[in-house]
Scaffold this active site. Structure first.
Site, PDB file in Angstrom:
ATOM      1  CG  HIS A   1      -0.596   3.538  -4.216  1.00 28.12           C
ATOM      2  ND1 HIS A   1       0.012   2.314  -4.320  1.00 28.12           N
ATOM      3  CD2 HIS A   1      -1.498   3.409  -3.201  1.00 28.12           C
ATOM      4  CE1 HIS A   1      -0.515   1.488  -3.424  1.00 28.12           C
ATOM      5  NE2 HIS A   1      -1.415   2.123  -2.736  1.00 28.12           N
TER       6      HIS A   1
ATOM      7  CG  ASP B   1       2.552   0.835  -5.802  1.00 31.24           C
ATOM      8  OD1 ASP B   1       1.384   0.927  -6.215  1.00 31.24           O
ATOM      9  OD2 ASP B   1       3.138   1.758  -5.218  1.00 31.24           O
ATOM     10  CG  HIS B   2      -3.102  -1.905  -5.474  1.00 27.46           C
ATOM     11  ND1 HIS B   2      -2.809  -1.242  -4.311  1.00 27.46           N
ATOM     12  CD2 HIS B   2      -4.264  -1.368  -5.914  1.00 27.46           C
ATOM     13  CE1 HIS B   2      -3.756  -0.357  -4.063  1.00 27.46           C
ATOM     14  NE2 HIS B   2      -4.656  -0.409  -5.026  1.00 27.46           N
TER      15      HIS B   2
HETATM   16  C1  BG6 Z   1      -4.123   1.139  -0.457  1.00 28.37           C
HETATM   17  C2  BG6 Z   1      -4.258   2.057   0.735  1.00 28.37           C
HETATM   18  O1  BG6 Z   1      -2.774   0.902  -0.739  1.00 28.37           O
HETATM   19  O2  BG6 Z   1      -4.740   1.755  -1.581  1.00 28.37           O
HETATM   20  C3  BG6 Z   1      -5.716   2.354   1.015  1.00 28.37           C
HETATM   21  O3  BG6 Z   1      -3.681   1.439   1.872  1.00 28.37           O
HETATM   22  C4  BG6 Z   1      -6.400   2.898  -0.217  1.00 28.37           C
HETATM   23  O4  BG6 Z   1      -5.859   3.270   2.089  1.00 28.37           O
HETATM   24  C5  BG6 Z   1      -6.121   1.988  -1.421  1.00 28.37           C
HETATM   25  O5  BG6 Z   1      -7.795   2.936   0.055  1.00 28.37           O
HETATM   26  C6  BG6 Z   1      -6.624   2.630  -2.688  1.00 28.37           C
HETATM   27  O6  BG6 Z   1      -6.554   1.695  -3.721  1.00 28.37           O
HETATM   28  P1  BG6 Z   1      -7.550   1.777  -4.962  1.00 28.37           P
HETATM   29  O7  BG6 Z   1      -7.071   0.706  -5.881  1.00 28.37           O
HETATM   30  O8  BG6 Z   1      -8.929   1.546  -4.424  1.00 28.37           O
HETATM   31  O9  BG6 Z   1      -7.404   3.152  -5.507  1.00 28.37           O
END
Ligand code: BG6
Length: 511
Positions: free
Chosen positions: A248, A185-186
């Protein structure tokens, strides 16, 4: 970033011709290389159906690095040296027989690059392949750990509902141990998200206040200014709940609400997070009506430019009822949080990109300073996840001069102030390195994954059974449907709008 005990290894990326590899994974690996965090003997094997040679793959990855790596200005010589570590194999990933070629190529790489038989398999493919690839790798014995390790990283979406998540977990567990599976989960790789642990557990001053006695409510926002871009096909079957909330945002709720872990290790931290997910109050049909607001962006003019509505986006059904905005009120039924509402919202095509956590403390028990015009009743601690990572405490002070007028001021720390002293790694860099060292603390454990799906499942069921349940339109570039304001009850309580006075260049600007 210095690595701990890192063994020589090969990183095998399935889906190597895709966007994630190009924009995130290889640039992150290059940044690790620049930081001297990679092991001495290291190789990447890109695997996909598209036909590339090693050389043409290297050329394509170079372009990605030049655009997306932190060290995009690296010298040609360094880039070329790094790219020698990249290799490519084209197979039909759906065909079990083709996995003999993967095994053969890895045996060869082990000899050439001395990677010691340690493998990380990164699945960045369409999710329909998630059960297949690990199984076919296992049929070649590539799941077996002896003196060497075998780990699998799986990208989201990890399931599309509770049932499919459970099925996927069990199919992986047929051939792998839980500690070989790294569900990424980034958001957990973001510095400020991890800083939540340090803010809470390395400071004596916050933790005594971090409970229902002193906290009034908590807001968690992940706003995006972009729309669905070229991902309409995927997004239309997903929506904000699956795309952002189940993973997230609930992961952030877990870190904000968890009990202090016994120690900073993967078992303790993940145990405590799991308990939070298990304590989420289940939402019945009526709660979904009352406590969840769905929205979808409609066409609008943003600063004189036409912005498409969601239903006009490529890949989106013209009558689509997929939510691009979601706001919800949730409760955690345990002793620490009993009665404290958590307000969570996310949306595409909002006025700005900002993710933040706002802790609203309860007001002082008595208003001693009646002259105060600007007294903000609640002190707020704002943890800015992105952009402009940092932490801000809003506190009241006396206006100089006669009487006792007060005003609210900010104690504000920006990570950018440290940029000369510290290197700020990107989320994928941190997470890849953790997997290389075998540290799964920031990855999602199977039981926690199922617990978060269990929480969101009643919403999915409710919308499926009630296709006419409200879905509010909101103009692209606005803060979402107005009715979302009614979610937050109480006098003078409202969502924080971090960019009310949005400046022309869209910079984060609320004070
Ligand atoms: C991803 C989603 O996991 O996270 C995207 O699939 C979203 O829809 C993105 O834009 C948001 O990531 P960050 O790091 O730009 O907030």
């Amino acid at each position: 970033m210095k690595s701990k005990d890192i063994k020589d290894l090969a990183l095998i990326i399935f889906g190597a011709s895709g966007d994630l590899t190009y924009r995130k994974l290889i640039p992150a690996v290059f940044d690790l290389y620049k930081q001297k965090s990679l092991p001495a003997n290291f190789a990447v094997l890109g695997v996909a159906r598209t036909s590339f040679t090693d050389d043409s793959f290297r050329e394509k990855m170079k372009e990605g690095i030049r655009q997306f790596a932190t060290a995009k200005d690296a010298l040609d010589g360094e880039l070329n040296e790094f790219c020698q570590k990249l290799h490519y194999l084209s197979i039909n990933t759906e065909k079990e027989g083709d996995y003999a070629k993967v095994k053969e190529r890895l045996d060869k790489l082990d000899k050439e690059a001395d990677t010691g038989g340690n493998y990380i398999f990164y699945l960045s493919t369409p999710p329909s392949l998630y059960p297949l690839i690990p199984k076919y790798l296992a049929s070649q014995g590539l799941n077996r750990q002896g003196n060497s390790f075998r780990r699998i990283i799986i990208e989201k979406p990890f399931g599309t509902d509770l049932k499919s998540a459970i099925e996927l977990n069990s199919s992986l567990l047929e051939n792998y141990e839980e500690d070989q599976i790294y569900r990424i989960d980034h958001y957990m790789g973001k510095e400020t998200v991890q800083n939540l642990l340090v803010t809470r557990f390395a400071n004596g001053i916050y933790e005594p206040l971090w409970n229902r006695n002193y906290i009034d409510h908590i807001e968690i926002t992940a706003a995006e200014s972009i729309g669905v871009e070229n991902r309409g096909g995927y997004y239309d079957n997903s929506g904000a709940l699956r795309d952002m909330v189940q993973n997230h945002l609930l992961q952030i709720v877990g870190l904000v609400a968890m009990e202090p872990p016994m120690s900073i290790d993967s078992v303790s931290i993940r145990n405590e997070k799991l308990k939070v997910f298990q304590a989420l109050r289940p939402l019945s049909g009526e709660d979904v009506f009352k406590n969840v607001i769905r929205g979808q962006y409609t066409a609008a003019n943003i600063k004189g430019k036409y912005a498409k509505g969601y239903r006009e986006e490529k890949g989106v059904a013209p009558e689509s009822r997929t939510e691009t905005y979601l706001a919800m009120k949730l409760f955690i039924d345990n002793w620490r949080w009993g009665g404290v509402p958590f307000y969570v919202r996310t949306g595409k095509r909002l006025p700005t990109r900002v993710s933040e956590i706002v802790i609203h403390f309860k007001p002082a028990p008595q208003r001693l300073f009646p002259e105060s015009v600007n007294l903000s009743d609640d002190n707020q601690l704002i943890i800015r996840v992105q952009p402009d990572e940092g932490i801000l405490l809003k506190t009241n002070m006396k206006v100089p001069g006669s009487g006792f007028q007060t005003n609210t001021v900010n104690m504000d720390f920006h990570y950018s102030q440290l940029k000369d002293a510290y290197y700020l790694p990107e989320a994928y860099e941190r997470l890849l390195l953790d997997c290389m060292t075998g540290d799964s603390t920031l990855y999602v454990r199977g039981d926690a994954l199922e617990a978060t799906w269990k929480f969101v499942q009643p919403l999915l069921d409710f919308w499926k059974d009630n296709p006419d349940a409200p879905l509010h339109g909101y103009p692209a570039g606005s803060w979402g449907p107005n009715v979302a304001d009614d979610l937050i009850e109480g006098k003078d309580r409202h969502w924080r709008y971090p960019c009310k006075n949005l400046s022309d260049d869209g910079i984060y600007c609320e004070l």
